[in-house]
Write an enzyme that holds these catalytic residues in place. Sequence first.
Site, PDB file in Angstrom:
ATOM      1  N   ASN A 106     -30.083 -40.280  16.283  1.00  0.00           N
ATOM      2  CA  ASN A 106     -28.939 -39.405  16.542  1.00  0.00           C
ATOM      3  C   ASN A 106     -28.904 -39.162  18.041  1.00  0.00           C
ATOM      4  OD1 ASN A 106     -26.947 -37.470  16.688  1.00  0.00           O
ATOM      5  ND2 ASN A 106     -27.872 -36.071  15.207  1.00  0.00           N
ATOM      6  N   ARG A 163     -26.258 -41.798  13.122  1.00  0.00           N
ATOM      7  CA  ARG A 163     -25.151 -40.869  12.927  1.00  0.00           C
ATOM      8  C   ARG A 163     -24.036 -41.277  13.871  1.00  0.00           C
ATOM      9  NH1 ARG A 163     -24.329 -34.936  15.492  1.00  0.00           N
ATOM     10  NH2 ARG A 163     -22.501 -34.302  14.293  1.00  0.00           N
ATOM     11  N   HIS A 180     -18.987 -32.976  10.249  1.00  0.00           N
ATOM     12  CA  HIS A 180     -20.255 -32.485   9.688  1.00  0.00           C
ATOM     13  C   HIS A 180     -20.436 -32.961   8.249  1.00  0.00           C
ATOM     14  CE1 HIS A 180     -19.772 -29.098  12.819  1.00  0.00           C
ATOM     15  NE2 HIS A 180     -20.733 -29.902  13.245  1.00  0.00           N
ATOM     16  N   ARG A 238     -16.546 -25.285  22.377  1.00  0.00           N
ATOM     17  CA  ARG A 238     -15.224 -25.697  21.901  1.00  0.00           C
ATOM     18  C   ARG A 238     -14.486 -24.503  21.297  1.00  0.00           C
ATOM     19  NH1 ARG A 238     -17.470 -30.367  18.175  1.00  0.00           N
ATOM     20  NH2 ARG A 238     -19.493 -29.500  18.786  1.00  0.00           N
ATOM     21  N   GLU A 279     -29.471 -33.869   7.703  1.00  0.00           N
ATOM     22  CA  GLU A 279     -28.584 -35.003   7.957  1.00  0.00           C
ATOM     23  C   GLU A 279     -29.375 -36.296   8.117  1.00  0.00           C
ATOM     24  OE1 GLU A 279     -25.159 -32.975  10.670  1.00  0.00           O
ATOM     25  OE2 GLU A 279     -27.257 -32.438  11.086  1.00  0.00           O
TER      26      GLU A 279
END
Length: 404
Positions: A8, A92, A180, A240, A378
């Site tokens: 990742n 990912r 996600h 963000r 994940e």
Amino acid sequence: MDTILVVNAGSSSVKFQVFSVEGEGRLRRQLKGQMDGIGSRPRLRASGANGDPLADRAYPIETVPDVPAAMGVAGEWLRDELRIHPIAVGHRVVHGGPEYDRPVLIDHGVVARLERFVSLAPLHQPHNLSPIRSILAGFPTLPQVACFDTAFHRTHSAVADHYAIPHQLHAEGVRRYGFHGLSYEYIAKTLPQTAPGVAKGRVIVAHLGSGASMCALKGGQSVESTMGFTALDGLPMGTRPGQIDPGVVLYLISERGMSASNVQNFLYRDCGLKGLSGVSNDMRELEASQDAKAKLAIDYFVYRIGLNAGMLAAALQGLDAFVFTAGIGENSASIRARVGEQLGWFGVKLDPTENSRNARLISRPDSLIPVYVVPTDEELMIAQHTLALLVNTPSTNPRQERVS
């Protein structure tokens, strides 16, 4: 022993984990590590499955100037010192666009298609693709698998998927993807063991971290998400803004004279908790701060979670459970407590003691809606997808090559 490497990659760090392949397709985590400080203060840190330290090494800045160099250092360490030679690498990849609704074996054509979505995920996509290119160049026969954060949300209905814009734009890929997804997929797969009574019901999952979003699950599938075309929408995040009137973007261009690239940089790097507080993008620092703007940023974060919970409950036509996950969701008892207050109108009642110790079930017995804390994984999802694709694709012939 066969192993799978999970990667990742970000702008200044490469996180990696190694899983051994056990009998009947089971996976066991062997180690986790990361190369961080890329281009500034490079450092390799790694620990075993039990948390035992395996490496903590600093490197001169000139030896690790970019992600490919970081991959080289980490790969050499895995190969030469731990004798790990993975049969495949899972990555990912944040944006899969309209083409990819499931994991895919990577070749140069796939990389070229994924490069088209760099502008839709500038904080993630270019860095996700960098180690893929590096391994393709050095080890072209080593299978690599791209696992997409958008794929899990492809079960959305047409109504949830569309914007109110001409159909041609939707055909070109301008649609609500959601992100996600690997985290939400893990939660959906874990809930039958964690909370079998609600796993197939109507569940809202709040993935709260530096990147934050919420997802509505029904029968274990995603039916709605707070994020859309890009990872800018929905909840406020570390840097963000979350939901914002498109007119603000037009104002920045027409009245402030900002270029498209400047607006993009502003929205991805200078807004959210960082912009609102003027203090930090890190929730831990905001919670410790006495600054009034830091308090406002936290208030706003909690308020928007409450608003979006109402929206997702409407999409589900009811609610059977609420789940917290990711960095803030798993670790901040105070944020969970405040969100619980926002959800009081659902009949949510948190147990302060269970919440303070990060228990799996943190709601009181008399709460109308049970509330859970479920750590996400994940990387395990990526490893599972990678192994499944290898097993189910006869044309693949994994070779034990050395990643460096």
